[in-house]
Design a protein around this motif. Structure first.
Motif, PDB file in Angstrom:
ATOM      1  N   SER A  67      -8.316   0.362  -4.492  1.00  0.00           N
ATOM      2  CA  SER A  67      -8.749   1.722  -4.157  1.00  0.00           C
ATOM      3  C   SER A  67      -7.798   2.374  -3.169  1.00  0.00           C
ATOM      4  N   GLU A  69      -5.850   4.562  -1.303  1.00  0.00           N
ATOM      5  CA  GLU A  69      -5.505   5.975  -1.444  1.00  0.00           C
ATOM      6  C   GLU A  69      -4.047   6.197  -1.053  1.00  0.00           C
ATOM      7  N   ASN A  95      -8.764   9.690  -6.265  1.00  0.00           N
ATOM      8  CA  ASN A  95      -7.950   9.734  -5.040  1.00  0.00           C
ATOM      9  C   ASN A  95      -6.851  10.781  -5.130  1.00  0.00           C
ATOM     10  N   LEU A 153      -9.934  17.070  -0.794  1.00  0.00           N
ATOM     11  CA  LEU A 153     -11.343  16.873  -0.457  1.00  0.00           C
ATOM     12  C   LEU A 153     -11.682  17.281   0.985  1.00  0.00           C
TER      13      LEU A 153
ATOM     14  N   THR B  37      -7.770   0.083   4.366  1.00  0.00           N
ATOM     15  CA  THR B  37      -8.191   1.443   4.042  1.00  0.00           C
ATOM     16  C   THR B  37      -8.895   2.122   5.221  1.00  0.00           C
ATOM     17  N   LEU B  40      -7.100   4.905   7.684  1.00  0.00           N
ATOM     18  CA  LEU B  40      -6.981   6.234   7.074  1.00  0.00           C
ATOM     19  C   LEU B  40      -8.344   6.927   7.019  1.00  0.00           C
ATOM     20  N   GLN B  44      -9.417  10.495   8.796  1.00  0.00           N
ATOM     21  CA  GLN B  44     -10.059  11.604   8.086  1.00  0.00           C
ATOM     22  C   GLN B  44     -11.390  11.996   8.732  1.00  0.00           C
ATOM     23  N   ALA B 117     -14.340   1.624   0.577  1.00  0.00           N
ATOM     24  CA  ALA B 117     -12.925   1.882   0.331  1.00  0.00           C
ATOM     25  C   ALA B 117     -12.261   0.565  -0.035  1.00  0.00           C
ATOM     26  N   MET B 134     -14.040   3.541  -3.805  1.00  0.00           N
ATOM     27  CA  MET B 134     -13.441   4.876  -3.713  1.00  0.00           C
ATOM     28  C   MET B 134     -12.283   4.816  -2.739  1.00  0.00           C
ATOM     29  N   GLY B 135     -11.625   5.940  -2.535  1.00  0.00           N
ATOM     30  CA  GLY B 135     -10.528   5.980  -1.572  1.00  0.00           C
ATOM     31  C   GLY B 135     -11.018   6.282  -0.167  1.00  0.00           C
ATOM     32  N   SER B 136     -10.099   6.209   0.774  1.00  0.00           N
ATOM     33  CA  SER B 136     -10.445   6.390   2.184  1.00  0.00           C
ATOM     34  C   SER B 136     -11.092   7.739   2.471  1.00  0.00           C
ATOM     35  N   THR B 137     -10.590   8.801   1.835  1.00  0.00           N
ATOM     36  CA  THR B 137     -11.100  10.141   2.129  1.00  0.00           C
ATOM     37  C   THR B 137     -12.527  10.319   1.605  1.00  0.00           C
ATOM     38  N   ASP B 138     -12.784   9.816   0.393  1.00  0.00           N
ATOM     39  CA  ASP B 138     -14.154   9.867  -0.130  1.00  0.00           C
ATOM     40  C   ASP B 138     -15.117   9.152   0.811  1.00  0.00           C
ATOM     41  N   ILE B 141     -15.907  11.219   3.914  1.00  0.00           N
ATOM     42  CA  ILE B 141     -16.925  12.250   3.624  1.00  0.00           C
ATOM     43  C   ILE B 141     -18.320  11.622   3.567  1.00  0.00           C
TER      44      ILE B 141
END
Ligand code: SF4
Lengths: 166, 416
Positions: A67, A69, A95, A153, B37, B40, B44, B117, B134-138, B141
């Motif tokens: 995952s 990013e 991502n 995002l 992860t 990051l 964010q 993440a 999911m990724g770090s930004t998701d 949030i």
């Protein structure tokens, strides 16, 4: 919006380990340095040879694996303007949109390394100027169009004060 | 039409009827990051000007580089510890173990929505939670808003019947299945396991299956929450967290795979993709420089017991290194109490601290040019164990133990 640059062609199943290898784990908090190694395990020369504005072109299931990013982030940071592939792995796809990197699903068989491409994001078209072929790409899902249009995002969330993709 | 497990959980979490293909915004129960992860994500969260709304269920795992092999990583760990300290988020520090093993030991409940993440977050689906990577930004949030957006996945149902033959394990089943579905064959889909053999399967086996759902492209690998789930949660002191959960009988499945365990053989994934699936019998004799037993896929006590049973009273081949990594501190302690670690060490195994280092090529067990490793982990991508010029095969702990003795890929049925 139209994007112009040269194509760098990769095969099927390019994983996030190809893009941002685990052995460079200690660079995860130093993205500019990590970006110098982008896609190193797929093509060791790529990072040094590409120019800002160029395109990464993959085959099937681009971005499979972890995952992290960091993978789409360093592709963007290196100056790649978009990724074109026949299909993308799910987490990578999400991502890439989240970090504001356009990714396009289209038939990439007729694109080779060195081809000059022009991508029209709103018309959904890729012009391969070297081969004089026009390709269509599939539109993004509406939720992702909103996030990409807001600039990623974090910007989306700041603008709406919540997730506004429903 | 009834609901699949995925639809059922996401309906409850979104407060409306969530049907495959729809976009829903759901309440998140558990958010998780690891040391690759997490930094990051923290950046964010700060960029968003927020903080975790549910700190008790926000967990930072230090496992990928644990204990730290380099100062850059030690500094990343400091960032995570400081964040946990400032916000009240939970920290699982260097001695605690791998994110996904720790999540099922301590945090995840049936029916939860879990986002992490880390791509193998799907493992928590074995407890009947909608769990996905999911990724770090998701994740940032999800931390600051308590919510995430999801497309409700269509479901492939995997109906499993029959009994495992001797020497054949859940790992062989999932390697076989991924070979059949393909590395992208289930992209965006939920895999939902069921059938008589699943009802009989203990949670350890279910975890191995759910863990690798992502290797077929899947979003989550789901199991019903039943008596076996209840027993597992009781074993980690969380009886109160159990509730029953199953799909409705008239749910709509996009595809159904039926598998008879009786016909299954020991399997492996050959370099460099997980769907490059072979019978062990067809790859016998490949020389091995290293064997690795561990990871979130197969580093549990049940896995170490199988390996110890095979290795007890035998010796690892002199030309092969055997590295064993318990998935968590709890696993380590249990294996120590049972004498499993002694059996393994006496056979010549090197036992490491719980964590991810060997699996992900960050530290420990990095392969040399041209070297070949057989691992019980979940990925064999080029470069995965730290060197793009090395080769990694994936197999079960039994196949790994048998192969370590011979120094080449070997069929566990020959030594059982
Ligand atoms: S053990 Fe391996 S697959 Fe599992 S979380 Fe750690 S690095 Fe990822």
């Amino acid at each position: 919006m139209s994007l112009k640059g040269k194509a760098w062609k990769f095969g099927d199943d390019i994983s996030t380990d190809h893009i941002a290898p685990g052995r460079l784990f200690h660079l995860r908090t130093n993205l500019p340095e990590l970006a110098k190694h982008v896609l190193e395990d797929a093509d060791p020369e790529f990072a040094a040879s590409m120019s800002p504005g160029d395109f990464v072109v993959g085959g099937r299931n681009f971005g499979l694996g972890s995952s992290r990013e960091h993978a789409p982030r360093i592709i963007r940071l290196a100056g790649i303007s978009a990724i074109l592939a026949k299909s993308f792995a799910r987490i990578f796809f999400r991502n890439a949109i989240n970090v504001g990197l356009p990714i396009l699903v289209c038939d990439t068989d007729k694109i080779d390394t060195g081809d000059e491409l022009e991508v029209d994001l709103s018309a959904g078209e890729v012009m391969n100027k070297t081969k004089n072929i026009k390709l269509q790409f599939a539109p993004l899902p509406p939720a992702m169009v909103k996030i990409l249009a807001d600039g990623g995002l974090v910007e989306h969330f700041k603008k709406h004060g919540r997730l506004a993709v429903e | 039409m009834g609901e699949t497990l995925a639809e059922k959980i996401l309906s409850a979490a979104s407060g409306k009827s969530a049907r495959a293909g729809e976009i829903v915004i759901v309440d998140v129960d558990v958010t998780a990051v690891q040391d690759g992860t997490g930094p990051l994500t923290i950046e964010q969260v700060k960029e968003l000007g927020g903080r975790p709304v549910n700190p008790d269920k926000t967990v930072l795992f230090i496992d990928h580089a644990a204990p730290s092999p380099r100062s850059e990583l030690s500094n990343a760990h400091r960032t995570m510890r400081e964040f946990a300290h400032e916000t009240g988020a939970r920290l699982s520090d260097v001695n605690q173990g791998i994110i996904h093993q720790r999540l099922i030991e301590e945090y995840v409940r049936p029916g939860d929505v879990v986002v992490g993440a880390d791509s193998h977050t799907c493992m928590s689906g074995a407890l009947g939670a909608f769990a996905t990577g999911m990724g770090s930004t998701d994740i940032a949030i999800a931390m600051v808003s308590g919510k995430t957006w999801l497309r409700v996945p269509e479901t492939y149902r995997i109906v499993v019947g029959g009994e495992f033959p001797s020497g054949v394990y859940p790992k062989d089943l999932i390697l076989y299945l991924i070979g059949k579905i393909g590395a992208a064959g289930a992209t965006y889909k939920a895999l939902e396991f069921g059938g008589p053999a699943v009802a009989e399967m203990d949670v350890a086996g279910r975890l191995t299956l759910a863990n690798m759902a992502v290797e077929a492209g899947g979003k989550v690998g789901l199991f019903p929450s039943d008596e076996k789930t209840r027993q597992f949660l009781a074993s980690v002191g969380r009886s109160d967290d159990w509730s029953e959960l199953r799909a409705e009988t008239d749910a709509n499945y996009e595809r159904i795979y039926e598998i008879d365990l009786g016909a299954l053989e020991p399997m492996l994934a050959a370099p460099h993709t997980v769907d490059n699936s072979f019978k062990v019998a067809d790859a016998k004799g490949v020389k091995l420089d290293q064997v690795f037993i561990g990871s979130c896929t197969n580093g549990r006590i049940e896995d170490l017991r199988v390996a110890a049973r095979i290795l007890r009273g035998r010796q690892v081949n002199k030309d092969t290194r055997l590295i064993v990594t318990p998935a968590s501190r709890l696993v380590y302690i249990q294996a120590s109490k049972e004498g499993v670690l002694t059996d393994l060490a006496e056979a010549g195994a090197l036992i490491t601290a719980p964590g991810c280092g060997v699996c992900v090529g960050v530290h420990g067990g990095i392969l040399g040019d041209g070297e070949v490793c057989l691992a019980t982990s979940n990925r064999n991508f080029k470069g995965r164990m730290g060197n793009p010029k090395a080769e990694v095969y994936l197999a079960s702990p039994a196949t790994a133990a048998a192969s370590a003795i011979k120094g080449e890929i070997s069929d566990p049925r020959d030594v059982l």
